[in-house]
Design an enzyme around this catalytic site. Structure first.
Site, PDB file in Angstrom:
ATOM      1  N   ASP A 255       2.164   5.579   5.901  1.00 59.05           N
ATOM      2  CA  ASP A 255       2.006   4.693   4.745  1.00 59.05           C
ATOM      3  C   ASP A 255       0.564   4.265   4.579  1.00 59.05           C
ATOM      4  O   ASP A 255       0.117   3.992   3.472  1.00 59.05           O
ATOM      5  CB  ASP A 255       2.929   3.486   4.894  1.00 59.05           C
ATOM      6  CG  ASP A 255       4.377   3.903   4.721  1.00 59.05           C
ATOM      7  OD1 ASP A 255       4.988   4.336   5.720  1.00 59.05           O
ATOM      8  OD2 ASP A 255       4.864   3.863   3.570  1.00 59.05           O
TER       9      ASP A 255
HETATM   10  C1  LIG Z   1       5.724  10.588   2.557  1.00 56.42           C
HETATM   11  S1  LIG Z   1       6.557   9.068   2.657  1.00 56.42           S
HETATM   12  C2  LIG Z   1       5.545   8.157   3.706  1.00 56.42           C
HETATM   13  C3  LIG Z   1       6.259   6.971   4.344  1.00 56.42           C
HETATM   14  O1  LIG Z   1       6.862   6.083   3.373  1.00 56.42           O
HETATM   15  C4  LIG Z   1       8.138   5.648   3.882  1.00 56.42           C
HETATM   16  O2  LIG Z   1       8.348   4.278   3.768  1.00 56.42           O
HETATM   17  P1  LIG Z   1       9.504   3.693   2.775  1.00 56.42           P
HETATM   18  O3  LIG Z   1      10.719   4.561   2.909  1.00 56.42           O
HETATM   19  O4  LIG Z   1       9.716   2.265   3.268  1.00 56.42           O
HETATM   20  O5  LIG Z   1       8.889   3.726   1.406  1.00 56.42           O
HETATM   21  C5  LIG Z   1       8.116   6.027   5.338  1.00 56.42           C
HETATM   22  O6  LIG Z   1       7.378   5.090   6.111  1.00 56.42           O
HETATM   23  C6  LIG Z   1       7.404   7.356   5.246  1.00 56.42           C
HETATM   24  O7  LIG Z   1       6.987   7.861   6.480  1.00 56.42           O
END
Ligand SMILES: CSC[C@H]1O[C@H](OP(=O)(O)O)[C@H](O)[C@@H]1O
Length: 389
Positions: A255
């Site tokens: 992220d």
């Molecule tokens: C390519 S997605 C990157 C990252 O985003 C996700 O978080 P969320 O589901 O809370 O938006 C997850 O941490 C992924 O690894």
């Protein structure tokens, strides 16, 4: 049929409601930045790249229908106001803030050309073109990440050098988290396409269950050999099945990658990095350069989003019809799985220190630490890496 988290053509944006997956594929219209903010905040759309792209495109749609005063200055002011609002939807992933910065720069450059009292049409056009380019660039970048990551694993792991490999992945980083193909899941797709993937293991990823609900859905959809495990099974998986299953690496998304390589990712990632180190498997972060934040010096400076406790204590879904082993989509049940009165801590992310990361897979190659054990991430913005991918 390719899985699409985002469906867009000019003036029309839809998102796949990820709270309804894997049982129902329902697309919601996104007509304004307000619609996008709500969808991102409540995780009907999620994934660092997807969040940025949905936000950017929501304003591209809104600009075609909003009643904005006609001057370039007024149009730019509207764009700034909406982008500043969108960036408040979720704090940890940097992709949204990165996109906002780039889109503001596009608008500023256009205002400089036509002057503030000029016609606002060219501002609108410049913004829409830039937002649409982000959608296209993301898929291209993910395919490159997949290629570089697969090549690195084949070249730099014992199992990769003499046969097929298995990989563990966490959360969802595929077509449902991006504009398509995915980052860490893109690496798994690339290994599978090359015939060098033995097996993928995906973790459930409590409490939102991105792994069981989304990654498992993608792996089944693509007919990739895969097994779901709970987060707490990862250690036993490596201990009991790591050698026999030829588990060569744990590959995760990101992220926000800080300038020193510390990486914020879904909660549970840090635990997996420690397990990888203990069990001698590679730990790789797959992330486009839009996730690398040179302005944030280290993981200590990354804001970690905390989400409502009821996302841990309540489980929602359709009723399971045992005799049919199917779900009744006309039903919806919420089950409480924790004692009332218990406090809940629900950080959505954690930070993995750079020392536990063997490589950062980007669209320009794999970055490894230098002889001082440090990542030089500034180089990727010149298209340079020191990796073997
Ligand atoms: C390519 S997605 C990157 C990252 O985003 C996700 O978080 P969320 O589901 O809370 O938006 C997850 O941490 C992924 O690894």
């Amino acid at each position: 049929m390719v899985l699409e988290a985002i469906r867009y053509d000019r003036g029309n944006l839809q998102i796949l409601d990820q709270l309804k997956l894997p049982h129902a594929e329902v697309y919601d219209d996104i007509n304004t930045s307000g619609d996008a903010w709500e969808a991102i905040k409540h995780m009907r759309t999620r994934g660092a790249p997807a969040i940025a792209i949905v936000a950017a495109l929501s304003l591209a749609v809104e600009l075609l229908i909003a009643d904005i005063p006609p001057t370039a200055g007024d149009t730019a002011a509207f764009v700034y106001d909406r982008l500043d609002y969108l960036v408040t939807s979720r704090p940890t992933a940097v992709n949204l803030a990165d996109a906002v910065r780039k889109l503001k720069a596009v608008v500023d450059a256009e205002v400089a050309k036509v002057k503030a009292d000029g016609n606002g049409d060219s501002i609108r056009e410049a913004y829409i073109a830039a937002a649409e380019k982000m959608l296209v660039d993301d898929v291209r970048d993910n395919e490159a990440i997949g290629k570089h990551g697969a090549e690195w694993i084949q070249k730099n792991t014992e199992f990769g050098q003499n046969g097929q490999v298995s990989v563990i992945t966490h959360c969802n980083t595929g077509s449902l988290a991006t504009a398509g193909y995915g980052t860490a899941l893109g690496v798994i797709r690339a290994l599978h396409s090359a015939g060098t993937l033995k097996h993928a293991f995906c973790t459930e990823t409590r409490p939102y269950n991105q792994g069981s609900r989304l990654t498992a859905f993608e792996l089944v959809h693509d007919k990739i050999p895969a097994t779901l495990v709970t987060d707490s099974m990862a250690a036993a998986l490596l201990k009991l099945k790591g050698p026999s299953e030829r588990i060569a690496a744990i590959v995760v998304g990101a992220d926000r990658v800080a300038a020193n390589g510390d990486t914020a990712n879904k909660i549970g990632t840090y635990s997996l990095a420690i397990l990888a180190k203990f069990h001698g498997v590679k730990f790789l972060v797959a992330a486009p350069r839009t996730t690398i934040d040179l302005q944030t010096k280290s993981g200590a400076d990354i804001v970690i989003e905390e989400r409502p406790g009821n996302e841990v204590t309540l489980v929602k879904g359709p009723k399971w019809v045992a005799v049919l082993d199917e779900v009744d989509l006309s039903s919806s049940e919420t089950i409480k799985i924790a004692a009332s009165g218990i406090d809940v801590w629900n950080p959505a992310f954690d930070v993995t220190p750079a020392e536990l990361i063997d490589g950062i897979i980007t669209e320009v190659g794999v970055v490894e630490k230098d002889k001082n054990g440090e990542f030089q991430l500034q180089n990727v913005f010149q298209g340079l890496t020191n990796g073997n991918g």
